[in-house]
Design an enzyme around this catalytic site. Structure first.
Site, PDB file in Angstrom:
ATOM      1  N   GLU A 117      48.319  36.373  42.758  1.00  0.00           N
ATOM      2  CA  GLU A 117      48.973  37.692  42.773  1.00  0.00           C
ATOM      3  C   GLU A 117      47.876  38.699  42.653  1.00  0.00           C
ATOM      4  OE1 GLU A 117      51.768  39.911  39.445  1.00  0.00           O
ATOM      5  OE2 GLU A 117      51.582  37.693  39.421  1.00  0.00           O
ATOM      6  N   ASP A 118      46.901  38.629  42.082  1.00  0.00           N
ATOM      7  CA  ASP A 118      45.947  39.712  42.026  1.00  0.00           C
ATOM      8  C   ASP A 118      44.438  39.749  42.652  1.00  0.00           C
ATOM      9  OD1 ASP A 118      47.599  41.334  40.424  1.00  0.00           O
ATOM     10  OD2 ASP A 118      46.902  40.106  38.510  1.00  0.00           O
TER      11      ASP A 118
END
Length: 729
Positions: free
Chosen positions: A96-97
Site C-alpha cells: 500500500e505504501d
C-alpha cells in the site's frame, strides 16, 4: 497505510509492553517460545525486508515507520499465531505504501503470505467518488479476503488496535472518524469472532477518542462508585469463595468492572442514568468442567437469591461466535444486583481469544475449533450478502446490520436451534434457513399457530415456514426484516425481477416504435445494433431494452437512430408522433414492477387510457382525462397510446365519493353493499361537511368499468346516500 497508522505515545497504560519501543530482537525472543528456529529466522528476514521497504518513512510521532508493523506483529505473536501470519503483519503496509508489488512478496515469502498482505491492503490504485464509497469498497475487499483466510481479519484487528493505541497525534476530526469506524465496524467484528479482549480495548480506545468529554465524565463516576462498592464486592467474593470450598468445587473467582463503553451503551439504549446501571461490577467464576459449572450455579443461588428472568445458559446453547458461559444476576447484600458468569478454563480462554484460540491451543480443544467453525458459518453468510448486494455501499450497510446482534434462539419443526438477532421476524427466519425458502415463503406458523410474517420472534418459539412455488418476495418486507442476509436477498431478487420485466416491456415498446417507421427489431442488422450499443456505451441489447422499459431512454428516439442511415444524425431529429406508431400498446395489468397504474386517477378496464414514461419507474398508466397528463400533451416523446387487453381479468383500484346523511350505521350499510357486489374496500376516508352530511371516499377493487357502474348503481339505492360519483384525477 501511513495515514491511518499515525501514532503518538501509547494511550493505553495497561498495555503490557510499550509497543512503540520494542525492536525486532524482542519480537524474535518472544517467538522462540513457541515457533521453530527456522521459522523465527524467516520472520527476522521479513523484518529486514520491511525495514528496507519503509526506509525513510516516519510516523507523525517521529518514530521510524517500521515500528508500527513490528507492534502489529507483536500483538499477533501474543495470540501465538503461525509464522506466516507474523510475516504478513510485518509486511502488511508494504504493498500500500511502498513500491513493493504482490509478485515480489510471492517471490520472497510465498503465495500464502502475499494473499494475507493483499487482503489487508487498501485499494489505492482506484479512484472513488467519495470517502464513504472508498471505505465501503475497501471493506468489501477485506471481507472477501477473510472468507478465504480468517487470518486476514486477525492482522487487520491487530493493525487497528495499534493505530487506536497511538491515535493521539492525529487531527481531532481525523481521529474521531477513525474512532467511529472502529466502534461501528472493527469492534463488532471482533465481538462476532469471539475476540473479546481485543474488542474491549478497541471499544474503550474508540469511545475515549470519539466522545472524550463523555468518557471523562463516566470515568470519574465509575471511580467514585468504585470507592463505595469495593468493600461490598470483597465481602461477596469472600462469601462465594468460602461456599465453593465447602461444596468441594475447585474454582478461580475474579471480580471485574464493566468497560466504560459497555456502561455508556447500556445507558443510551435503555435511557438510564449512571445511578440506575447496577451491573457496573461483576464476578466471574472459572471452574474445571461443565458439571462443576452447574454445581457452582446451585451454590451461588443458595447463597443469594437470583433475579427472575435474568438467567441465561450459553453452555447448552452457545452464542454464534462460540461463546459459552452461564449468566445469572443475584440480589446481593443491601439489594445490590451482582452479575455472575460461570465457565470452564477452556470456555474462558475462548471467550477472551475467540477464533485466535484455535492457533493458541490446537490440540484437543473442541471449544476453539467450534468458535472457528461458527466464524466460518457467519462468513459464509457474509459471502451470500456480498453476492446479493448491488454495490459496496449496500454491502457495508447490510453487514453493519448483521454486526450488532442480541440473540434470540428459535427452534425448527425438527428441533434444531437457530440463532437470530433480537427483533428478527418470520421472514428473517425463512432466509436464515435458505434463500429459496425466504423467496417463496407465504405464511408462518409460530408454535403451530398461523402468524403474520412480520411477527417478531422470541426465544424458545418453534417456527415453521409455509412456502408456495409461485410466490416471490414482497418489497414491503424490507420495512421489517432485520438480518443483513434477508435484506440483501430481497433487494437482489426484486432488482433482478425489475430488470427482467423492464427488458420485456422495453422490447415491446421498441418493437412498437420500429413498426411506426416500417421495421421490426428482428430486421435490424447485428452490426447496426452493435454500433448503437457502442455509441451509447451499453454492454448488450438487454441493457438497452432495460433502459427503454424503465423510461431512462425513449423508444421512439432509439428507433429513429436504428433506422437512420447515419445513427448519430437521427439523435437530434424530432421523434415521430405517437399517433403514427401503429396500434396502441396492449395492457393486461400483470406486467409487474415496470408498469404501474396512477394513483391520482385509478384507471380501470373500459377507461380511455394513456401511458406516460417515467424515468426509473417505467410505464405509468393514466386515464386520458387525468389532469396530470395535460403537461405531457406537448411532449410526444414522453407518452404513448395504450389500450386494455381483451383478456384482462385482474382486479384494479378505483376511487368513488359518496355524499351521505349523517346517520348511525351508514358506513356499515355501504360496506355490506360493496361486499355483496364482489368488491373489496382497500381504503376509506371521511370529510364531514356539516352536522347533517359527510363525504366518504372509498378506494375499491373492481374488475372493469361495468363492474364499477353496477356497484355505484346499487349504492345509489341506499336511502342515506345523497350523491355518488367517481373520483377524478
Amino acid at each position: 497505510m501511513v495515514e491511518s497508522a499515525t501514532p503518538s505515545q501509547a494511550t493505553n497504560p495497561s498495555a503490557s509492553l510499550d509497543t512503540t519501543r520494542f525492536m525486532a530482537k524482542d519480537l524474535c525472543a518472544y517467538l522462540e517460545s513457541y515457533l521453530e528456529p527456522d521459522q523465527v529466522s524467516e520472520v527476522y528476514r521479513a523484518y529486514l525486508f520491511g525495514a528496507e521497504a519503509h526506509e525513510g518513512q516516519t510516523r507523525l510521532s517521529g518514530d521510524p515507520y517500521i515500528v508500527h508493523p513490528l507492534a502489529v506483529a507483536k500483538t499477533m505473536a501474543e495470540m501465538r499465531m503461525d509464522h506466516r501470519s507474523i510475516i504478513a503483519a510485518i509486511l502488511h503496509d508494504v504493498m500500500e505504501d511502498t513500491h513493493i508489488s504482490k509478485e515480489r512478496i510471492i517471490e520472497e515469502f510465498g503465495e500464502d503470505v502475499a494473499e494475507l498482505v493483499d487482503g489487508v491492503s487498501k485499494l489505492t490504485h482506484l479512484k472513488f467518488r467519495s470517502k464513504a464509497e472508498a471505505q465501503a469498497e475497501n471493506f468489501r475487499k477485506m471481507m472477501l479476503a477473510i472468507t478465504r483466510d480468517l487470518r486476514v481479519i486477525m492482522v487487520k484487528l491487530a493493525d487497528r488496535l495499534h493505530n487506536m493505541r497511538t491515535l493521539g497525534v492525529m487531527r481531532p476530526d481525523k481521529g474521531r472518524r477513525i474512532a467511529r469506524e472502529t466502534l461501528e465496524i472493527y469492534a463488532p467484528i471482533a465481538q462476532r469472532l469471539g475476540m473479546n479482549a481485543i474488542r474491549r480495548e478497541l471499544e474503550v480506545l474508540g469511545f475515549a477518542s470519539h466522545n472524550p468529554l463523555r468518557y471523562k465524565v463516566l470515568q470519574d463516576a465509575v471511580k467514585k462508585s468504585r470507592g463505595h462498592r469495593k468493600e461490598v464486592m470483597q465481602k461477596i467474593e469472600t462469601a462465594i469463595c468460602s461456599r465453593m470450598e465447602e461444596a468441594g468445587i475447585v474454582s478461580r473467582i475474579i471480580g471485574r468492572e464493566k468497560n466504560l463503553y459497555s456502561i455508556y451503551r447500556k445507558m443510551r439504549q435503555k435511557r438510564l442514568s449512571f445511578e440506575e446501571v447496577f451491573d457496573v461490577f461483576a464476578i466471574r467464576i472459572v471452574v474445571t468442567d461443565v458439571d462443576a459449572c452447574y454445581r457452582a450455579l446451585g451454590v451461588v443461588h443458595n447463597l443469594y437469591k437470583p433475579v427472575p428472568g435474568r438467567f441465561k445458559d450459553y453452555i447448552a446453547i452457545p452464542k454464534a461466535n462460540g461463546y459459552q458461559s452461564l449468566h445469572t444476576v443475584l440480589f446481593g447484600p443491601h439489594g445490590i444486583p451482582i452479575e455472575v458468569q460461570i465457565r470452564t478454563e477452556e470456555m474462558d480462554r475462548v471467550a477472551e481469544s475467540g477464533i485466535a484460540a484455535h492457533w493458541l491451543y490446537k490440540a484437543g480443544d473442541r471449544q476453539s475449533a467450534s468458535a472457528q467453525a461458527r466464524a466460518r458459518e457467519w462468513l459464509k453468510g457474509v459471502l451470500e450478502i456480498q453476492q446479493a448486494a448491488g454495490n459496496s455501499m449496500e454491502f457495508l450497510e447490510n453487514v453493519k446490520v448483521d454486526l450488532f446482534p442480541e440473540e434470540v434462539y428459535i427452534f425448527t419443526p425438527r428441533g434444531e436451534i437457530m440463532e437470530l438477532p433480537k427483533g428478527a421476524t418470520a421472514v428473517d427466519f425463512a432466509y436464515a434457513v435458505h434463500s429459496d425458502v425466504g423467496n417463496t415463503c407465504v405464511a408462518a406458523k409460530i408454535d403451530r399457530r398461523l402468524a403474520p410474517l412480520s411477527t417478531k420472534l422470541e426465544s424458545g418459539r418453534t417456527v415453521e415456514v409455509i412456502t408456495a412455488p409461485g410466490a416471490r418476495p414482497n418489497p414491503a418486507w424490507l420495512n421489517f426484516v432485520v438480518t443483513g442476509k434477508a435484506r440483501a436477498a430481497i433487494r437482489h431478487y426484486l432488482k433482478n425481477l425489475q430488470q427482467d420485466e423492464a427488458v420485456s416491456l422495453g422490447r415491446r415498446l421498441l418493437d412498437k416504435a420500429l413498426i411506426g417507421v416500417g421495421k421490426s427489431l428482428e430486421e435490424i442488422p447485428p452490426e447496426q445494433m452493435q454500433g448503437l450499443l457502442e455509441d451509447l456505451q451499453l454492454p448488450n441489447l438487454d441493457a438497452l431494452l432495460g433502459d427503454v422499459g424503465l423510461g431512462n431512454r425513449m423508444a421512439t428516439l432509439v428507433a429513429r437512430r436504428l433506422c437512420s442511415d447515419d445513427a448519430d444524425a437521427g439523435a437530434d431529429e424530432a421523434a415521430p408522433s405517437p399517433a403514427t406508431l401503429g396500434k396502441p400498446l396492449a395492457v393486461k395489468g400483470t406486467e409487474g414492477m415496470v408498469l404501474s397504474f396512477a394513483k391520482c386517477c385509478h384507471p380501470i378496464p373500459g377507461d380511455p387510457i394513456v401511458g406516460v414514461m417515467s424515468a426509473g419507474r417505467g410505464l405509468v398508466v393514466h386515464r386520458e382525462q387525468c389532469r396530470n397528463v395535460a403537461e405531457y400533451r406537448n411532449k410526444p416523446d414522453k407518452w404513448i397510446p395504450v389500450a386494455w387487453s381483451e383478456d384482462s381479468t385482474q382486479e384494479y383500484a378505483a376511487a368513488i365519493r359518496a355524499q351521505t346523511a349523517n346517520k348511525r350505521g351508514v358506513l356499515a350499510n355501504l360496506a355490506s353493499v360493496i361486499a355483496d357486489m364482489g368488491s373489496n374496500i382497500e381504503n376509506v376516508s371521511f370529510d364531514e361537511r356539516d352536522g347533517h352530511a359527510s363525504t366518504i371516499t372509498f378506494t375499491l377493487s373492481v374488475r372493469s368499468r361495468k363492474h364499477l357502474a353496477d356497484l355505484m348503481r346499487r349504492l345509489r339505492r341506499v336511502p342515506e346516500v345523497l350523491r355518488i360519483s367517481r373520483a377524478r384525477g
